[in-house]
Design a protein around this motif. Structure first.
Motif, PDB file in Angstrom:
ATOM      1  N   ALA A 164       1.135  -3.553   5.456  1.00 13.89           N
ATOM      2  CA  ALA A 164       1.058  -2.196   4.667  1.00 13.89           C
ATOM      3  C   ALA A 164       0.209  -2.586   3.484  1.00 13.89           C
ATOM      4  N   ILE A 165       0.399  -3.744   2.738  1.00 14.19           N
ATOM      5  CA  ILE A 165      -0.289  -4.118   1.744  1.00 14.19           C
ATOM      6  C   ILE A 165      -1.935  -4.111   1.735  1.00 14.19           C
ATOM      7  N   SER A 167      -3.586  -2.405   3.701  1.00 11.79           N
ATOM      8  CA  SER A 167      -4.022  -1.002   4.231  1.00 11.79           C
ATOM      9  C   SER A 167      -4.403  -0.113   3.013  1.00 11.79           C
ATOM     10  N   GLY A 168      -4.055  -0.847   2.110  1.00 12.92           N
ATOM     11  CA  GLY A 168      -4.354  -0.037   0.673  1.00 12.92           C
ATOM     12  C   GLY A 168      -5.765   0.121   0.613  1.00 12.92           C
ATOM     13  N   MET A 176      -0.733   3.257  -0.457  1.00 12.87           N
ATOM     14  CA  MET A 176      -0.306   2.090  -0.168  1.00 12.87           C
ATOM     15  C   MET A 176       1.090   1.930  -0.818  1.00 12.87           C
ATOM     16  N   THR A 179       3.625   3.809   1.083  1.00 13.66           N
ATOM     17  CA  THR A 179       3.793   3.299   2.307  1.00 13.66           C
ATOM     18  C   THR A 179       4.937   2.042   2.119  1.00 13.66           C
TER      19      THR A 179
END
Length: 284
Positions: A164-165, A167-168, A176, A179
């Motif tokens: 997730a991180i 994906s920012g 993000m 998320t």
């Protein structure tokens, strides 16, 4: 009903639960996450990134990547868990191909993040209760849970944040953060629901009329009652304690019943999470 029929009935029940959980999971993605550019963790996060960056349908990415992780599951998890997980992945992939059902859109981006997280947590709890997983990070979480004792939801959050991180870089810093909020909410909901699986009350009763109280409880509850040898320190008086595992509804019967037999009785009610050792894996 013989053991084969019971096993078949349990398999059907688990299979239906997993289908329901997969449906709710797909709604969370199709109706709350993707329309609002919110990512996810683990394989689901990679499917959303693939969709945002390369326009690859999430159903295909989900099936391929989870298929690879299933091979890892065969090595470290019980076989029936892996087969149920395959069943879950199949239905999640099918439901992800459906068009959005709710067509929900809002500029209040925190709402879909929280709603998606709640639905994710509920869906995963239903699938876990059906003895499956959603593969991806849940396979890894199950392995960590089995060998290191970390709670399923917490282990999933750890692995999901690894996807997730970063994906920012694709979905932007704000999305993000949303998320991460969604992942945290889903982990909290999942841990909370799993902790209630098999939840019961433990009732300890200390009474001068042990035999009478035990007889009344046995007549009403029709279940096992344990007597524990005990000795009071102050009066040095030996007296058995009554110990009962029961439901919330039964507690409502026990307390007034004990009071009617012995108004001076001491009744202590505690929460317990597991009444069978094999259920611990589903609670953690």
């Amino acid at each position: 009903m013989d053991s084969i029929q019971l096993k078949t009935r349990q398999m059907v029940q688990n299979g239906l639960q997993i289908v329901i959980g997969a449906f709710i999971y797909a709604i969370a993605i199709n109706d709350f996450l993707i329309p609002h550019q919110i990512g996810e963790g683990g394989v689901t996060g990679l499917t959303t990134i693939g969709y945002y960056a390369l326009h690859i349908p999430p159903a295909y990415t989900n099936f391929v990547l989870n298929g690879i992780l299933m091979l890892v599951g065969f090595r470290y998890l019980e076989k029936h868990t892996v087969w149920y997980s395959l069943w879950a992945v199949l239905w999640i992939s099918i439901f992800l191909k459906l068009p959005p059902l709710l067509n929900y859109h809002t500029n209040q981006t925190l709402i879909p993040a929280i709603a998606g997280g709640v639905l994710m947590g509920i869906a995963m709890e239903i699938i876990f209760r059906g003895e499956g997983t959603i593969a991806g990070s849940t396979i890894l979480a199950k392995i960590v849970n089995r060998y290191f004792g970390m709670q399923n939801g917490s282990a999933m959050l750890m692995f999901d944040l690894l996807v997730a991180i970063p994906s920012g870089l694709i979905i932007g810093f704000q999305n993000m953060i949303l998320t991460v909020i969604e992942l945290y909410v889903s982990a909290v909901v999942l841990n909370g629901l799993l902790s209630r699986f098999g939840a019961r009350k433990a009732v300890t009763i200390i009474s001068a009329q042990t035999d009478e109280v035990t007889a009344e409880l046995s007549a009403v509850l029709h279940q096992g009652i344990t007597l524990i040898k005990a000795k009071g320190y102050y009066h040095q008086e030996k007296r058995p304690m009554i110990y009962v595992i029961c439901t919330d509804k039964q507690v409502a019967q026990i307390v007034p019943l004990v009071s009617s037999v012995d108004p001076e009785a001491l009744v202590v009610v505690d929460n317990v999470h597991s009444v069978k050792g094999e259920a611990l894996g589903k609670l953690l």
